[in-house]
Write an enzyme that holds these catalytic residues in place. Structure first.
Site, PDB file in Angstrom:
ATOM      1  N   ARG A  23     -21.746 -19.865 -40.729  1.00  0.00           N
ATOM      2  CA  ARG A  23     -22.339 -19.453 -42.146  1.00  0.00           C
ATOM      3  C   ARG A  23     -23.049 -18.453 -41.933  1.00  0.00           C
ATOM      4  O   ARG A  23     -24.056 -18.019 -42.992  1.00  0.00           O
ATOM      5  CB  ARG A  23     -23.142 -20.592 -42.786  1.00  0.00           C
ATOM      6  CG  ARG A  23     -22.447 -21.895 -42.995  1.00  0.00           C
ATOM      7  CD  ARG A  23     -21.504 -21.804 -44.467  1.00  0.00           C
ATOM      8  NE  ARG A  23     -20.732 -22.965 -44.752  1.00  0.00           N
ATOM      9  CZ  ARG A  23     -21.023 -24.135 -45.454  1.00  0.00           C
ATOM     10  NH1 ARG A  23     -22.248 -24.106 -46.065  1.00  0.00           N
ATOM     11  NH2 ARG A  23     -20.131 -24.759 -45.422  1.00  0.00           N
ATOM     12  N   ARG A  27     -26.009 -17.863 -48.606  1.00  0.00           N
ATOM     13  CA  ARG A  27     -27.048 -17.703 -49.532  1.00  0.00           C
ATOM     14  C   ARG A  27     -28.383 -17.291 -48.861  1.00  0.00           C
ATOM     15  O   ARG A  27     -29.387 -16.813 -49.755  1.00  0.00           O
ATOM     16  CB  ARG A  27     -26.878 -18.995 -50.283  1.00  0.00           C
ATOM     17  CG  ARG A  27     -25.926 -19.257 -51.404  1.00  0.00           C
ATOM     18  CD  ARG A  27     -25.871 -20.443 -51.639  1.00  0.00           C
ATOM     19  NE  ARG A  27     -25.398 -21.509 -50.720  1.00  0.00           N
ATOM     20  CZ  ARG A  27     -25.301 -22.605 -50.867  1.00  0.00           C
ATOM     21  NH1 ARG A  27     -25.575 -23.203 -51.856  1.00  0.00           N
ATOM     22  NH2 ARG A  27     -25.068 -23.304 -49.462  1.00  0.00           N
ATOM     23  N   ARG A  36     -21.894 -12.551 -54.606  1.00  0.00           N
ATOM     24  CA  ARG A  36     -21.124 -13.600 -54.868  1.00  0.00           C
ATOM     25  C   ARG A  36     -21.419 -13.557 -56.733  1.00  0.00           C
ATOM     26  O   ARG A  36     -20.648 -14.159 -57.272  1.00  0.00           O
ATOM     27  CB  ARG A  36     -22.107 -15.056 -54.663  1.00  0.00           C
ATOM     28  CG  ARG A  36     -21.537 -15.927 -54.930  1.00  0.00           C
ATOM     29  CD  ARG A  36     -22.495 -17.323 -54.037  1.00  0.00           C
ATOM     30  NE  ARG A  36     -22.216 -18.725 -54.670  1.00  0.00           N
ATOM     31  CZ  ARG A  36     -22.614 -19.275 -55.574  1.00  0.00           C
ATOM     32  NH1 ARG A  36     -23.035 -18.554 -56.499  1.00  0.00           N
ATOM     33  NH2 ARG A  36     -22.392 -20.443 -55.756  1.00  0.00           N
ATOM     34  N   ASP A  73     -13.108 -21.172 -47.217  1.00  0.00           N
ATOM     35  CA  ASP A  73     -13.702 -22.307 -47.041  1.00  0.00           C
ATOM     36  C   ASP A  73     -12.539 -23.497 -46.402  1.00  0.00           C
ATOM     37  O   ASP A  73     -11.367 -23.163 -46.662  1.00  0.00           O
ATOM     38  CB  ASP A  73     -14.105 -22.971 -48.518  1.00  0.00           C
ATOM     39  CG  ASP A  73     -14.908 -24.294 -48.175  1.00  0.00           C
ATOM     40  OD1 ASP A  73     -16.455 -23.922 -47.944  1.00  0.00           O
ATOM     41  OD2 ASP A  73     -14.661 -25.253 -48.210  1.00  0.00           O
ATOM     42  N   TYR A 150     -12.799 -35.332 -47.502  1.00  0.00           N
ATOM     43  CA  TYR A 150     -12.919 -34.711 -48.629  1.00  0.00           C
ATOM     44  C   TYR A 150     -12.106 -35.181 -49.724  1.00  0.00           C
ATOM     45  O   TYR A 150     -12.275 -35.336 -50.927  1.00  0.00           O
ATOM     46  CB  TYR A 150     -13.321 -33.133 -48.580  1.00  0.00           C
ATOM     47  CG  TYR A 150     -14.553 -32.862 -48.045  1.00  0.00           C
ATOM     48  CD1 TYR A 150     -15.635 -32.758 -48.911  1.00  0.00           C
ATOM     49  CD2 TYR A 150     -14.612 -32.600 -46.459  1.00  0.00           C
ATOM     50  CE1 TYR A 150     -16.908 -32.470 -47.883  1.00  0.00           C
ATOM     51  CE2 TYR A 150     -15.891 -32.286 -46.024  1.00  0.00           C
ATOM     52  CZ  TYR A 150     -17.058 -32.116 -46.814  1.00  0.00           C
ATOM     53  OH  TYR A 150     -18.123 -31.857 -46.055  1.00  0.00           O
TER      54      TYR A 150
HETATM   55  O1  CP3 Z   1     -19.281 -19.512 -41.520  1.00  0.00           O
HETATM   56  C1  CP3 Z   1     -19.041 -18.805 -42.043  1.00  0.00           C
HETATM   57  O2  CP3 Z   1     -19.837 -17.862 -42.427  1.00  0.00           O
HETATM   58  C2  CP3 Z   1     -17.602 -18.479 -42.850  1.00  0.00           C
HETATM   59  C3  CP3 Z   1     -17.455 -19.111 -44.038  1.00  0.00           C
HETATM   60  C4  CP3 Z   1     -17.512 -20.728 -44.223  1.00  0.00           C
HETATM   61  C5  CP3 Z   1     -17.729 -21.468 -45.508  1.00  0.00           C
HETATM   62  N1  CP3 Z   1     -17.528 -22.715 -45.148  1.00  0.00           N
HETATM   63  C6  CP3 Z   1     -18.531 -20.803 -46.508  1.00  0.00           C
HETATM   64  C7  CP3 Z   1     -19.250 -21.601 -47.455  1.00  0.00           C
HETATM   65  C8  CP3 Z   1     -16.981 -21.638 -43.377  1.00  0.00           C
HETATM   66  C9  CP3 Z   1     -16.446 -21.830 -42.041  1.00  0.00           C
HETATM   67  C10 CP3 Z   1     -17.114 -22.829 -43.975  1.00  0.00           C
HETATM   68  C11 CP3 Z   1     -16.653 -24.322 -43.452  1.00  0.00           C
HETATM   69  C12 CP3 Z   1     -16.899 -25.389 -44.099  1.00  0.00           C
HETATM   70  N2  CP3 Z   1     -17.126 -25.677 -45.711  1.00  0.00           N
HETATM   71  C13 CP3 Z   1     -17.038 -26.744 -43.553  1.00  0.00           C
HETATM   72  C14 CP3 Z   1     -17.255 -26.856 -42.222  1.00  0.00           C
HETATM   73  C15 CP3 Z   1     -18.437 -26.682 -41.594  1.00  0.00           C
HETATM   74  C16 CP3 Z   1     -19.441 -27.355 -41.845  1.00  0.00           C
HETATM   75  O3  CP3 Z   1     -20.337 -26.937 -42.434  1.00  0.00           O
HETATM   76  O4  CP3 Z   1     -19.869 -28.477 -41.510  1.00  0.00           O
HETATM   77  C17 CP3 Z   1     -17.151 -27.581 -44.537  1.00  0.00           C
HETATM   78  C18 CP3 Z   1     -17.401 -29.129 -44.774  1.00  0.00           C
HETATM   79  C19 CP3 Z   1     -17.153 -26.992 -45.903  1.00  0.00           C
HETATM   80  C20 CP3 Z   1     -17.109 -27.519 -47.174  1.00  0.00           C
HETATM   81  C21 CP3 Z   1     -17.947 -26.939 -48.095  1.00  0.00           C
HETATM   82  N3  CP3 Z   1     -18.019 -25.782 -48.546  1.00  0.00           N
HETATM   83  C22 CP3 Z   1     -19.321 -27.674 -48.435  1.00  0.00           C
HETATM   84  C23 CP3 Z   1     -19.668 -29.176 -48.321  1.00  0.00           C
HETATM   85  C24 CP3 Z   1     -19.970 -26.757 -49.243  1.00  0.00           C
HETATM   86  C25 CP3 Z   1     -21.375 -27.090 -50.133  1.00  0.00           C
HETATM   87  C26 CP3 Z   1     -22.394 -27.139 -49.335  1.00  0.00           C
HETATM   88  C27 CP3 Z   1     -23.074 -25.714 -49.540  1.00  0.00           C
HETATM   89  O5  CP3 Z   1     -23.456 -25.355 -48.170  1.00  0.00           O
HETATM   90  O6  CP3 Z   1     -23.358 -25.226 -50.599  1.00  0.00           O
HETATM   91  C28 CP3 Z   1     -19.271 -25.527 -49.328  1.00  0.00           C
HETATM   92  C29 CP3 Z   1     -19.679 -24.412 -50.008  1.00  0.00           C
HETATM   93  C30 CP3 Z   1     -19.740 -23.003 -49.156  1.00  0.00           C
HETATM   94  N4  CP3 Z   1     -18.835 -22.705 -48.110  1.00  0.00           N
HETATM   95  C31 CP3 Z   1     -20.723 -22.134 -49.229  1.00  0.00           C
HETATM   96  C32 CP3 Z   1     -20.390 -21.024 -48.203  1.00  0.00           C
HETATM   97  C33 CP3 Z   1     -21.078 -19.794 -47.984  1.00  0.00           C
HETATM   98  C34 CP3 Z   1     -21.798 -22.009 -50.299  1.00  0.00           C
HETATM   99  C35 CP3 Z   1     -21.217 -21.551 -51.440  1.00  0.00           C
HETATM  100  C36 CP3 Z   1     -21.920 -20.831 -52.418  1.00  0.00           C
HETATM  101  O7  CP3 Z   1     -22.318 -19.536 -52.036  1.00  0.00           O
HETATM  102  O8  CP3 Z   1     -22.630 -21.457 -53.272  1.00  0.00           O
END
Ligand code: CP3
Length: 347
Positions: A23, A27, A36, A73, A150
């Site tokens: 990540r 944010r 964003r 994602d 999910y």
């Molecule tokens: O690592 C990186 O920077 C690459 C991009 C990436 C994102 N999600 C961007 C993201 C990667 C590799 C993921 C993987 C992901 N997404 C996983 C597996 C890894 C982990 O964290 O366990 C999972 C379970 C998801 C599903 C997901 N996406 C959730 C549950 C959420 C909401 C939680 C949160 O942090 O807000 C997201 C949103 C998400 N994916 C964000 C980002 C940068 C935040 C979104 C935003 O900008 O509001």
């Protein structure tokens, strides 16, 4: 000179571990929040190659990480298969649920996923030409089990209860979902590699809730199939597996899955993992991401501990899970400086 991440993945023990962060585009960075906002919302950002490329590059510019991870994602794949997907601000993802044979039968398969995912491949292509030559580009997908949790629940859950319930009540349907995701994940990652991803990572964030034979069938086996199929299509492609919270099941995961690198969360100690997991191949991890919030001496001490513990084998420095929005960007710099201090002191 071969890129440091690729050298570590090939099994080389480096004097300073290469580093990137789960990540890393997120944010906690003001520049991410600005892009964003420009995109409108998270999914629009994912599907906009110009802006997705920009946010992927932001942490590379700011910190000089050794790898960039594609900005996308894990839930884009179910969307490409036909599920509805949206994000509720402050809560997380929501999907239309798949719990009946009828709902499953409406899912797509094969080439059709690319209709939705083409912008993601375009982001990969742009990244490959925009990244500095020493920076490795990592593509990724969710592991079938984690994505299925999910799709079945329609949202994130603490204990993956709905997926476990479907597995108990209708094993045939549950396995059909896992098989469909396994097949589509191969096609999705294959397309990312063709577009320029040099490494792929499979995120199994909820692997830790699978017990006994279920872990082998629904975490290990899909990882093995995806890895074998991708390596058959792309000989030499390095694969990173992340069966998060696998605990004792991290032992032997390299050999059993065929992955070149196993990513470790922070529920295992680096000393234990160095002794029991690293003999199997490169490891990645496992600093607690909370240090990016709290910083200070504890961050420095724990960073040194992880570097030291894994120093006798191939290691890619990373966090045990994604960096959180409340992290302080200065703590990330302190972590990087600490990892690289040995190299600085020597030069
Ligand atoms: O690592 C990186 O920077 C690459 C991009 C990436 C994102 N999600 C961007 C993201 C990667 C590799 C993921 C993987 C992901 N997404 C996983 C597996 C890894 C982990 O964290 O366990 C999972 C379970 C998801 C599903 C997901 N996406 C959730 C549950 C959420 C909401 C939680 C949160 O942090 O807000 C997201 C949103 C998400 N994916 C964000 C980002 C940068 C935040 C979104 C935003 O900008 O509001």
């Amino acid at each position: 000179m071969t890129k440091t991440i690729l050298r570590a993945l090939a099994g080389e023990t480096l004097p300073t571990p290469p580093i990137w962060m789960m990540r890393q585009a997120g944010r906690y960075l003001p520049e991410y929040k600005a892009t964003r906002a420009e995109a409108g919302d998270f999914l629009s950002l994912c599907y906009n190659p110009e802006l997705a490329c920009e946010v992927t590059l932001q942490p590379i510019r700011r910190y000089g990480f050794d790898a960039a991870i594609l900005f996308a994602d894990i839930l884009l794949l179910p969307q490409a298969l036909g599920a509805d997907l949206w994000f509720v601000t402050g809560e997380g993802p929501r999907l239309s649920t798949i719990t009946t044979q009828d709902e499953f039968d409406r899912l797509g398969r094969g080439e059709m996923i690319h209709d939705t995912l083409n912008p993601i491949y375009e982001t990969v292509r742009r990244l490959r030409s925009a990244l500095p030559e020493e920076t490795t580009l990592i593509g990724f997908a969710g592991a079938p089990w984690t994505v299925a949790t999910y799709m079945i629940a329609g949202q994130g859950t603490k204990d993956q209860g709905p997926a476990h319930a479907l597995k108990a009540e209708n094993r045939a349907l549950f396995e059909a979902i896992i098989d469909r995701l396994t097949e589509s994940t191969v096609d999705y990652l294959d397309a990312q590699v063709k577009a320029g991803a040099e490494v792929v990572k499979i995120f199994d964030s909820w692997a830790g809730s699978l017990e006994g034979a279920d872990f082998d069938r629904y975490a290990l086996e899909p990882a093995r199939i995806i890895t074998a199929e991708l390596k058959a299509r792309h000989p030499g492609l390095p694969v990173i597996a992340f069966p998060r919270q696998a605990g004792e099941k991290y032992v032997g995961f390299h050999a059993a899955s065929g992955a070149d690198c196993v990513a470790l969360d922070d529920s295992v100690t680096p000393e234990w993992a160095a002794e029991h997991v690293q003999p199997g191949g490169c490891v990645q991890g496992n600093l607690a991401s909370s240090h990016m919030v709290t910083g200070g001496d504890a961050l420095v001490a724990e960073t040194r501990r992880v570097v030291e513990a894994f120093s006798k084998g191939p290691h890619i420095f990373n966090l045990g899970h994604g960096i959180t929005p409340d992290a302080n960007p200065e703590n990330v710099q302190l972590m990087i400086d600490t990892v690289r201090e040995k190299a600085h002191a020597a030069s």
